[in-house]
Every structure is written in structure tokens, then in C-alpha cells.
Scaffold this active site. Structure first.
Site, short mmCIF file in Angstrom:
data_model
loop_
_atom_site.label_atom_id
_atom_site.label_comp_id
_atom_site.label_asym_id
_atom_site.label_seq_id
_atom_site.Cartn_x
_atom_site.Cartn_y
_atom_site.Cartn_z
N CYS A 35 47.63 -49.00 -31.68
CA CYS A 35 47.29 -50.37 -32.09
C CYS A 35 47.96 -51.31 -31.08
O CYS A 35 47.93 -51.05 -29.89
CB CYS A 35 47.72 -50.64 -33.54
SG CYS A 35 49.48 -50.44 -33.84
N ALA A 36 48.57 -52.39 -31.53
CA ALA A 36 49.26 -53.29 -30.61
C ALA A 36 50.74 -52.93 -30.48
O ALA A 36 51.30 -52.93 -29.39
CB ALA A 36 49.11 -54.74 -31.07
#
Length: 88
Positions: free
Chosen positions: A57-58
């Protein structure tokens, strides 16, 4: 258990669990976008449960949540690679 790079070379499914907008701004080559908030309804898109899965994800928080969901659903080899910047 091999490295993330080895898993990807061996054909692991690469799943980006960020939002579609984040995915559109840039993603890992070959990744499929299945946001964590809809993963429960789209697990069939991940692939066979015996195929290795690499999630990102981030920052690693959403992919950690997604990893728990997949493992609870019977996926055998799930790796949280952290954030996009952590990908090999």
C-alpha cells in the site's frame, strides 16, 4: 521463504490495496488494484489460495490488514511488502 523479489520472479500475485486514485498515480509493474476496503468481496480476483501473494500500500498498514484477511481466508503464502517505495 524467499525474498519478495524471488516471490515476484516465481509468479506471485502482486496486489496493490490502495485506492484507485493512488493506484492511478503510480504502481508497481504487474500489480492489480484491489483496495483493502473491497478485498473481502473480491478475494476471488487474487487467484488460487496456494499461489504466493505480495501485498503493498502506501505505508504498510493497509497491506498488513489485507494480509490478515487473506490468511484468515486460507491463502497459504502471503507477504506484506509494506509501502510502494519498499517494493524491490
Amino acid at each position: 521463504m524467499g525474498s519478495i523479489k524471488d516471490k515476484i520472479k516465481a509468479g506471485a500475485a502482486i496486489i496493490d490495496v490502495r485506492t484507485p486514485d493512488e493506484f492511478a498515480d503510480g504502481h508497481y509493474e504487474g500489480a492489480r488494484n484491489i483496495p483493502v476496503n473491497v478485498l473481502g468481496n473480491r478475494m476471488d480476483e487474487v487467484g488460487p489460495k496456494d499461489r504466493p501473494v505480495v501485498l503493498y500500500c502506501a505505508s504498510g498498514a493497509r497491506s498488513a490488514m489485507a494480509a490478515k484477511m487473506l490468511k484468515a481466508s486460507g491463502f497459504a503464502d502471503v507477504t506484506n511488502a509494506g509501502g510502494l517505495d519498499d517494493m524491490p
